[in-house]
Write a protein that holds these residues in place. Sequence first.
Motif, short mmCIF file in Angstrom:
data_model
loop_
_atom_site.label_atom_id
_atom_site.label_comp_id
_atom_site.label_asym_id
_atom_site.label_seq_id
_atom_site.Cartn_x
_atom_site.Cartn_y
_atom_site.Cartn_z
N ALA A 122 29.16 62.78 23.92
CA ALA A 122 30.33 63.47 23.37
C ALA A 122 29.95 64.26 22.12
CB ALA A 122 31.42 62.44 23.04
N LEU A 123 29.05 63.71 21.30
CA LEU A 123 28.59 64.47 20.13
C LEU A 123 27.98 65.80 20.56
CD1 LEU A 123 26.82 61.90 17.76
CD2 LEU A 123 29.11 62.89 17.51
N ILE B 90 37.15 71.07 20.98
CA ILE B 90 36.09 70.10 20.67
C ILE B 90 36.33 68.80 21.43
CG2 ILE B 90 35.08 68.71 18.81
CD1 ILE B 90 35.80 71.04 16.88
N ALA B 91 37.58 68.36 21.44
CA ALA B 91 37.90 67.10 22.13
C ALA B 91 37.67 67.23 23.64
CB ALA B 91 39.35 66.70 21.84
N VAL B 92 38.08 68.36 24.22
CA VAL B 92 37.91 68.54 25.66
C VAL B 92 36.42 68.58 26.01
CG1 VAL B 92 38.18 70.17 27.57
CG2 VAL B 92 40.12 69.67 26.07
N ALA C 122 34.64 63.46 18.68
CA ALA C 122 35.18 64.79 18.39
C ALA C 122 35.63 64.87 16.93
CB ALA C 122 36.35 65.10 19.33
N LEU C 123 36.25 63.80 16.43
CA LEU C 123 36.67 63.80 15.03
C LEU C 123 35.47 63.83 14.11
CD1 LEU C 123 39.69 61.32 15.03
CD2 LEU C 123 39.72 63.79 14.59
N VAL C 124 34.44 63.06 14.45
CA VAL C 124 33.23 63.05 13.63
C VAL C 124 32.65 64.47 13.57
CG1 VAL C 124 30.83 62.26 13.56
CG2 VAL C 124 32.69 60.63 14.04
N VAL C 125 32.59 65.13 14.72
CA VAL C 125 32.03 66.49 14.74
C VAL C 125 32.93 67.44 13.95
CG1 VAL C 125 31.58 68.47 16.24
CG2 VAL C 125 30.73 66.21 16.87
N PHE C 126 34.24 67.28 14.11
CA PHE C 126 35.18 68.18 13.44
C PHE C 126 34.98 68.14 11.93
CE2 PHE C 126 39.43 69.15 11.68
CZ PHE C 126 39.62 70.40 12.23
#
Lengths: 223, 223, 223
Positions: free
Chosen positions: A24-25, A41-43, A81-85
Amino acid sequence: MTTSRLFSADVQQTLDLIGIFVFALSGGLLAVRKNLDIFGIAVLAEATALGGGLLRDLIIGAVPPAAFENRGYFFTPLVAALVVFFLHPEVARINNAVQTLDALGLGLFCVTGTAKAHDYGLGSVAAVVLGMVTAAGGGVIRDLLVGELPPSLLRWDRALYAVPALVGGTITALLIAAHSLGAVTGTAAALVAFAVRMLALRYEWRAPRAWHRGSASSGPEDA
Amino acid sequence: MTTSRLFSADVQQTLDLIGIFVFALSGGLLAVRKNLDIFGIAVLAEATALGGGLLRDLIIGAVPPAAFENRGYFFTPLVAALVVFFLHPEVARINNAVQTLDALGLGLFCVTGTAKAHDYGLGSVAAVVLGMVTAAGGGVIRDLLVGELPPSLLRWDRALYAVPALVGGTITALLIAAHSLGAVTGTAAALVAFAVRMLALRYEWRAPRAWHRGSASSGPEDA
Amino acid sequence: MTTSRLFSADVQQTLDLIGIFVFALSGGLLAVRKNLDIFGIAVLAEATALGGGLLRDLIIGAVPPAAFENRGYFFTPLVAALVVFFLHPEVARINNAVQTLDALGLGLFCVTGTAKAHDYGLGSVAAVVLGMVTAAGGGVIRDLLVGELPPSLLRWDRALYAVPALVGGTITALLIAAHSLGAVTGTAAALVAFAVRMLALRYEWRAPRAWHRGSASSGPEDA
């Protein structure tokens, strides 16, 4: 349905979630590079992490697929996704670590994918192919969705990705045939795939391309 | 299989066909812009109108999918393709009306998609996701087929599309949990999704992107 | 499941493998043009040859799909990939022969695809559509994977491809309705589709596009 449960339920779930998180990352980072919003990003995180297993489950008839049955599988990519955001520069900076974890996910998924396909009655060749689909399919869907075509998996200028998965899947199929697949041997198969992938990255192993002969008609007929 | 039939069979069928027709118009119009022929217009109309429900049905194991079981579902996009073929300037001119009807289709499909997934035994989170897949999946397939990548759904410069679907699906899941999903409440859920989408269009609501910090290393660590 | 076995098992298998081999050549050749490596050639050969039948089998619920159940189906594209890898200039030079064989594959697959869909209980319209999916779906997946979008199937500047498949599938559906589908009539249906495709290639038959009227608002309302 016993062999697919290589490990105790807790260990299996933990390993799966690690692989899902790392895949996912990689999806989320590509989404940021493509300037997508938080939803994109989440998708992309979801599709990269769960797409390979989803394809496998549709093909073997395991519906609803695990991706839709297990809430942990669904929420883990959202966390990634939140971490990447919020932290994408930091995540991008530790790209080597991400690639290492991605290789771990590759190793794990080709083993569990092969084992699950076998559990559903597929032959050994088909099971190995589905192990590769499990490990590499999410990345292909990720690249399709952002128009990175041909996908990374098929590009000659990228280090071998499918071959390590095929190695791990083949070992797994041999172990199944020998009634020897278990936590220890399954882990060993995953580690071999992991090692082959790391070596491919380190030494930039690539598969050969069809050579384009010169204009002279007397080129070699075979290699 | 009762909750998926929110309305009388006639009403349900009529609403479905309206949604399918409008989604098909959007697919057909894109095909004309891409200079495809009448066959390409028909394929894009079919894929846009039926693709989301097809994905949902494959994932929940409802095979053959409704798109292949109901002749009305199949022929309606062909009618839309003919309308676009002969009248595309007129259809393009009433684009606002098409967008409004598209928002109605979005609202309807996220509700019926969530309800059908629940009927097939999926959990509430998975059902909401599949409601979104039903409403938005056809548009993604449409964009994939003509190389508009990333698809409109994932582009940050387009008004929110998935979020209204998730809102409508979540309300539907809550209604199911409260044993209160029926014709009136289901319609209300669809109208809420419709309204959110129309507001997003009107006020150009967009989801945030990951910010790209300046070269200074002292950027904010969190927001 | 009787009608899908139009021919004796040996004849059916031989015809299937010929179609698969030729479709695989077309996938492999595109992979070479796109500069993919041997693995990419193999993947594109597999996807082109088996993708259409795979889509059909997922939609009708025939899982695991034939592509994963029949080793001959799996290994034939690998042989084609090796042929392309070593001999691609020669294969490209006999492109007319490849196109002729591809038209044969098209004719065969639209008939067997329609018959198999009917065997699984689909209605005649849906069965004809799935015959076309069987014949043309692999080429769409091939084009998607290398970013040739819109795919060849949908481009107006290519000779008709789907229409011959629809013709062959429609004849097949009529034969089934008349309880007259057998080895002779099925072969005839395949040959008609083959002939229509060859004529389309020879005379560059194309489907009409929606006309773009001039700026004058008095353009013709219909043709």
